[in-house]
Scaffold this active site. Structure first.
Site, PDB file in Angstrom:
ATOM      1  CG  HIS A 110      -0.327  -0.035   2.532  1.00 52.02           C
ATOM      2  ND1 HIS A 110       0.240  -1.193   3.057  1.00 52.02           N
ATOM      3  CD2 HIS A 110      -0.152   0.911   3.473  1.00 52.02           C
ATOM      4  CE1 HIS A 110       0.719  -0.939   4.259  1.00 52.02           C
ATOM      5  NE2 HIS A 110       0.499   0.336   4.543  1.00 52.02           N
ATOM      6  CG  HIS A 141       1.052   5.428   4.198  1.00 53.53           C
ATOM      7  ND1 HIS A 141       0.198   5.379   5.274  1.00 53.53           N
ATOM      8  CD2 HIS A 141       1.765   4.276   4.223  1.00 53.53           C
ATOM      9  CE1 HIS A 141       0.385   4.254   5.926  1.00 53.53           C
ATOM     10  NE2 HIS A 141       1.334   3.563   5.303  1.00 53.53           N
TER      11      HIS A 141
END
Length: 134
Positions: free
Chosen positions: A101, A103
């Protein structure tokens, strides 16, 4: 492939509700439940890849495109003066959920958010060792 034990797989697939900012066939972008700053979002692939070393380059490229699109909207809409794009790999780098992922962290003047490190010095020995890897 999905990992049935992965919380981000469950969020990305819609099994667990989230505040979704963007979604397409491959990605879901959600607001972080523990934001570092107003607008802190996570770009999640719907397929499971533990980290940068597992995600295929073409998927990584499309993830970066999604990140750019959402980051621009956050920056403009929230009047942020900057943005950090962070991606952690391994516990020593701060990764706590082992599903790739990114940010997106909007930044604001004088926000005092501490995403920094103390600059070191590149020694000749380290330079030579690293250059020899390539």
């Amino acid at each position: 492939m999905k990992d049935c034990n992965c919380i981000f797989c469950k969020i990305a697939s819609g099994e667990i509700p989230s505040a979704t900012l963007y979604e397409d066939d491959e990605f879901r972008v959600i607001l972080d439940l523990n934001p570092a700053a107003k607008g802190h979002a996570l770009v999640l692939p719907k397929e499971h890849y533990a980290n940068l070393f597992e995600i295929p380059e073409d998927v990584l490229g499309r993830a970066a495109g999604v990140a750019k699109k959402v980051a621009a909207k956050l920056r403009e809409g929230l009047h942020a003066s900057g943005l950090n794009l962070l991606q952690n790999n391994g516990t020593s780098a701060g990764q706590t959920v082992f599903h790739f992922h990114m940010h997106l962290i909007p930044r604001y003047d004088n926000d005092a958010l501490g995403i920094a490190w103390k600059p070191g010095k590149l020694t000749d020995q380290d330079r030579d060792e690293i250059l020899s890897l390539f």
